[in-house]
Design an enzyme around this catalytic site. Sequence first.
Site, PDB file in Angstrom:
ATOM      1  N   ASN A  90     -52.723  27.311 -13.458  1.00  0.00           N
ATOM      2  CA  ASN A  90     -51.509  26.970 -12.399  1.00  0.00           C
ATOM      3  C   ASN A  90     -51.042  26.025 -12.820  1.00  0.00           C
ATOM      4  O   ASN A  90     -51.771  24.812 -12.991  1.00  0.00           O
ATOM      5  CB  ASN A  90     -51.852  26.694 -10.997  1.00  0.00           C
ATOM      6  N   ARG A 118     -40.970  27.505  -0.305  1.00  0.00           N
ATOM      7  CA  ARG A 118     -40.669  25.735   0.301  1.00  0.00           C
ATOM      8  C   ARG A 118     -38.906  25.311  -0.899  1.00  0.00           C
ATOM      9  O   ARG A 118     -37.913  26.186  -0.598  1.00  0.00           O
ATOM     10  CB  ARG A 118     -41.794  24.972  -1.485  1.00  0.00           C
ATOM     11  N   GLU A 164     -50.134  33.267 -13.952  1.00  0.00           N
ATOM     12  CA  GLU A 164     -49.302  32.469 -13.391  1.00  0.00           C
ATOM     13  C   GLU A 164     -49.891  32.540 -11.856  1.00  0.00           C
ATOM     14  O   GLU A 164     -50.223  32.745 -11.137  1.00  0.00           O
ATOM     15  CB  GLU A 164     -47.937  32.252 -13.315  1.00  0.00           C
ATOM     16  N   ALA A 212     -46.521  21.073 -10.763  1.00  0.00           N
ATOM     17  CA  ALA A 212     -45.439  21.074 -10.683  1.00  0.00           C
ATOM     18  C   ALA A 212     -44.394  20.852 -11.831  1.00  0.00           C
ATOM     19  O   ALA A 212     -43.058  21.037 -12.191  1.00  0.00           O
ATOM     20  CB  ALA A 212     -45.136  19.192 -10.345  1.00  0.00           C
ATOM     21  N   PRO A 239     -50.798  19.317 -13.199  1.00  0.00           N
ATOM     22  CA  PRO A 239     -50.661  17.736 -11.855  1.00  0.00           C
ATOM     23  C   PRO A 239     -50.774  17.732 -10.569  1.00  0.00           C
ATOM     24  O   PRO A 239     -49.901  18.784 -10.285  1.00  0.00           O
ATOM     25  CB  PRO A 239     -48.928  17.480 -12.369  1.00  0.00           C
ATOM     26  N   ASN A 240     -51.760  17.110 -10.868  1.00  0.00           N
ATOM     27  CA  ASN A 240     -51.888  16.700  -8.227  1.00  0.00           C
ATOM     28  C   ASN A 240     -53.132  17.728  -8.339  1.00  0.00           C
ATOM     29  O   ASN A 240     -54.127  17.750  -6.694  1.00  0.00           O
ATOM     30  CB  ASN A 240     -50.578  16.559  -7.717  1.00  0.00           C
ATOM     31  N   HIS A 267     -50.178  30.170  -8.632  1.00  0.00           N
ATOM     32  CA  HIS A 267     -50.026  29.326  -7.588  1.00  0.00           C
ATOM     33  C   HIS A 267     -50.435  28.966  -6.226  1.00  0.00           C
ATOM     34  O   HIS A 267     -50.025  30.123  -5.262  1.00  0.00           O
ATOM     35  CB  HIS A 267     -48.339  28.803  -7.377  1.00  0.00           C
ATOM     36  N   TYR A 307     -52.229  23.413   0.721  1.00  0.00           N
ATOM     37  CA  TYR A 307     -53.330  23.402  -0.494  1.00  0.00           C
ATOM     38  C   TYR A 307     -54.674  24.087   0.261  1.00  0.00           C
ATOM     39  O   TYR A 307     -55.322  23.873  -0.710  1.00  0.00           O
ATOM     40  CB  TYR A 307     -53.350  22.539  -1.476  1.00  0.00           C
ATOM     41  N   ARG A 316     -55.631  16.380  -0.961  1.00  0.00           N
ATOM     42  CA  ARG A 316     -53.717  15.936  -0.810  1.00  0.00           C
ATOM     43  C   ARG A 316     -53.689  17.741   0.383  1.00  0.00           C
ATOM     44  O   ARG A 316     -53.734  18.598  -0.206  1.00  0.00           O
ATOM     45  CB  ARG A 316     -53.299  17.099  -1.920  1.00  0.00           C
TER      46      ARG A 316
END
Length: 147
Positions: free
Chosen positions: A74, A107, A98, A77, A11-12, A100, A24, A19
């Site tokens: 990735n 964070r 994985e 969320a 998502p996103n 990110h 990012y 964004r």
Amino acid sequence: MKKNVLLVNGPNLNLLGTREPSVYGFTTLAELENEVTSLLEEHEIRCLAFQSNSEGTIIDWLHEHRDAQFLLFNPGAYTHTSVAIRDAIVGIDIPFIEIHISNIYKREPFRHHSYFHDIALGSVVGLGTYGYELAARFAIEHLNRHS
């Protein structure tokens, strides 16, 4: 038989480039997918790229492509929430990395937990979009060693 690598973004990530560029960066999802696809194709590996904001759609897509040899993932969320996607990956039994873009461990505390890190071959965290290239290079090596 040509090897297939799945590149799945959660998502996103469709908003990459616009964004929160301070987190990012400015690379768009299309640019990122093209870079990974080109790198893999140099090694005669086909890249199937997919992005969805919907958990069920990601699961369905993974099921449809369970004959692939590797997954670059990735989860966005869903990293912190999706037992369902985790179960889908375990069920299709594809080795994966994985990814990110940001360092999730620097964070908010709720982002520190991943439902995927313990089933992944490895994780690339906090290296920006360069992490995708590193993960793709690992996939190439892994596939060459295990073919």
